[in-house]
Design an enzyme around this catalytic site. Structure first.
Site, PDB file in Angstrom:
ATOM      1  N   PRO A 277       6.208  -4.013   8.788  1.00 43.42           N
ATOM      2  CA  PRO A 277       5.545  -3.324   7.668  1.00 43.42           C
ATOM      3  C   PRO A 277       4.480  -2.392   8.233  1.00 43.42           C
ATOM      4  CG  PRO A 277       5.611  -5.710   7.309  1.00 43.42           C
ATOM      5  CD  PRO A 277       6.015  -5.474   8.725  1.00 43.42           C
ATOM      6  N   CYS A 368      -3.624  -8.526   8.531  1.00 40.19           N
ATOM      7  CA  CYS A 368      -4.296  -7.234   8.391  1.00 40.19           C
ATOM      8  C   CYS A 368      -5.764  -7.356   8.815  1.00 40.19           C
ATOM      9  CB  CYS A 368      -4.210  -6.744   6.949  1.00 40.19           C
ATOM     10  SG  CYS A 368      -4.970  -5.121   6.708  1.00 40.19           S
TER      11      CYS A 368
END
Length: 645
Positions: A277, A368
């Site tokens: 991603p 993240c």
């Protein structure tokens, strides 16, 4: 060049596995590049053995340029942009904060309902947009030369009368937009869209989530009576028996038992070529490009769970995929609270128009590193909240039906305190995830220093040991499928990929920046050879991206502006590619930075430029001259340097 370092074999054919017979837009480039080469590494030893200068990509002397003067700013890319987007780190890193992108505006705004040349506007005379076709067409700038790339690819143009190549699919005398029904019927399409009614239902908070309504009270009870600490140790309590009974009573109220991971739609990630991603550049056209080069699995850009639940149009654009990505397309979400992750998972797996056929798995982002996500309690912050993370995955697994749940993590939040091994052991024991991806860096480390593949290997061994030690008499354990374990970090060549799967215990490797810089890395993995793409082949790759982009964003002025912007974002990574044919030492390393170099021809030099104005120039080869309102500001100020006069 060190002849003992590499073996080069020149082949008569190019290095591209797939050929595209559509007309190329690069006829103006007169200097053809050399024939593609396949460069094969002679040494297959560990990635730790490397005699090169640390951090320097060694260029063959004939391609070196003189050192730049003091007035030229060197480019130091910040790789937080790859998987995480912008970050509020040190100002001296030179990022352009608060970028704004101008949007093209039409002189005469035409009614959207009539753009196909027919149709009826439901507002009639009260509509504030233009309905006069001839007036609108005469107000448009001159059409771009050539055939509409979208019409040529799929047999019709969704932009209709607004297309900048309108002359190629419009019969002016008949006032009719041309459609090639045969080509349209066989063309791929975009899926995982939601209609306007569903979007309105989400915005009004009326979208039904019955499974979430059942599981969330149970997850809340786990929070109140959690018997396991974040580090995996048991907590003593005098009321353990009563609390266990309460949880059993609550679980007994379920009408439908949850699927075990072993009962869901199976994943097969054994040696699968996986695209990570990616933020901004990991858009649908780029993923299609990677599929074209041979990727087996692709993931959406990270979507925030709360805007998904709120019916945000921009957030719902992220799970959208193309039929060429099926099977093997996953949606990644980020959430800070269990109810957000659980409800977003149920909405995604029920609202998308193709159901489980359009989503292979729902991936929870626990890696993240950017401050905005971390401070909200999402992303890598979940690594320090093991019990909450387990509850989230348990709830997601319950509501996702047959769609498996996967998770992507980092080593931990701090360099000195890696926590991935203990978390992974809990993931496997709980049995709520079908696959685990580990990025071999901590949140604190971001993208500095190389990824720790020794730690990835040790964590993979934990998974292997758990399966070997499980009790064969335990039916539930025996029926559970193997949890796939995927490594991530610094994969930039076929050598890195195969070294990882053969020597580091992982089932596969997820590729991020390596694919951004050279999307044909998936071809290299299949061939187990370096593909020395010529400049014309790389330009054709950019043309392919532009075609996919126009199909996705549209061929009107607004769509072309969007396509140009994201093409420039892509070029900000692809310009970092140093052709293997001019390197002295292989394999190339993603952290290495080359001195100033020139290509084997002018086009190759242009494709390696870090000046954003050259990126715009390249975009004009396929998208026509940039509109006067177009203003692309690169993420890094070093890409926006002024040319020396």
């Amino acid at each position: 060049m060190e002849s003992s370092s590499v073996i080069e074999t020149v082949e008569g054919t190019n290095g591209t596995a797939k050929k595209d017979n559509s007309p190329a837009s690069n006829e103006s480039i007169s200097n053809e590049g050399p024939a593609s080469k396949k460069v094969k590494l002679d040494d297959t030893g560990s990635r730790k053995v490397d005699s090169r200068d640390k951090g320097v990509a060694r260029i063959r002397p004939e391609f070196l340029l003189p050192k730049p003067s003091n007035t030229t700013v060197s480019v130091e890319p910040d790789d937080d942009d790859a998987e995480a987007g912008g970050t509020k780190r040190k100002k001296e890193r030179g990022q352009n904060k608060n970028r704004r992108f101008a949007k093209a505006r039409e002189t005469v705004k035409f009614c959207e309902a009539l753009k196909d040349g027919d149709g009826t506007c439901r507002f009639g005379k009260d509509c504030k947009f233009e309905h006069d076709v001839q007036k609108y067409i005469s107000s448009k700038p001159a059409d771009l030369e050539g055939t509409c790339p979208v019409f040529d690819a799929i047999g019709y143009c969704p932009s209709g009368l607004k297309c900048r190549w309108l002359h190629s699919h419009y019969l002016a005398e008949a006032g009719k937009v041309v459609v090639d029904e045969e080509k349209k019927g066989t063309a791929g399409r975009e899926i995982n869209r939601i209609d306007r009614d569903t979007q309105n239902t989400l915005q009004k908070k009326k979208f039904p989530v019955p499974k979430s309504d059942k599981i969330l009270p149970y997850l809340d009870s786990l929070k109140e009576h959690d018997m396991v600490a974040n580090d995996g140790s048991k907590q003593g309590t005098e009321t353990k028996d009563n609390e266990d009974q309460d949880k059993k009573d609550l679980a007994a109220t379920y009408v439908e038992p949850p699927f075990l991971a072993s009962e869901k739609k199976p994943l097969n990630l054994h040696h699968a070529k996986i695209l990570s991603p990616l933020t901004t550049v990991g858009n649908l056209p780029f993923r299609r490009l990677c599929r074209w080069f041979g990727a087996d699995v692709t993931y959406s850009e990270m979507a925030l769970a709360l805007p998904i639940l709120q019916g945000s149009k921009s957030e719902w654009a992220l799970p959208r995929s193309h039929t060429s990505e099926i099977p093997g397309f996953g949606v990644q979400i980020a959430a800070s609270k269990p109810w957000q992750a659980v409800k977003a998972t149920e909405v995604l797996t029920t609202a998308c128009d193709t159901g489980i056929g359009g989503i292979q798995d729902v991936n929870l982002n626990c890696g993240c590193p950017i401050d905005l996500i971390y401070r909200s309690g999402a992303g890598s912050a979940l690594l320090d909240s093991g019990s909450k993370l387990i509850r989230m995955l348990k709830g997601m697994n319950y509501v996702s039906g047959e769609v498996p749940v996967t998770v992507k993590i980092r080593m931990g939040t701090r360099d000195s305190h890696p926590s991935a091994k203990k978390l992974v052991a809990r993931f496997v024991t709980e049995g709520d995830v079908a696959a685990i991806t580990l990025h071999g860096r901590s949140r604190q480390q971001r993208y500095t220093r190389v990824a720790d593949w020794d730690y990835i290997s040790e964590t993979a061994q934990v998974v292997k040991d758990l399966y070997e030690a499980r009790d064969d008499k335990d039916k539930e354990q025996r029926e559970r499928r193997k949890v796939w374990f995927v490594g991530n970090g610094d994969c930039y060549s076929w050598h890195d990929w195969w070294d990882a799967v053969e020597n580091y215990n992982v089932d596969s490797v997820m590729i991020a920046r390596g694919a951004l810089i050279k999307p044909w890395i998936f071809e290299e993995i299949d061939a187990r050879q370096y593909l020395d793409k010529s400049a014309t082949e790389r330009l054709d790759m950019i043309r392919k991206f532009a075609q996919f982009g126009l199909e996705h964003w549209g061929t009107d002025e607004y769509g072309i502006n969007n396509c140009r912007r994201f093409l420039c974002e892509f070029l900000s990574f692809s310009c970092r590619y140093v052709p293997v044919g001019i390197l002295e030492v292989l394999p190339p390393k993603i952290q290495d930075r080359p001195p100033m170099w020139k290509g084997r021809n002018e086009l190759e030099t242009l494709l390696g430029s870090s000046d954003y104005r050259d990126w715009i120039k390249i975009s004009e080869m396929f998208l026509g001259p940039a509109h006067e309102s177009f203003d692309f500001k690169p993420k890094h100020k070093s890409n926006a340097y002024e040319a020396e006069g």
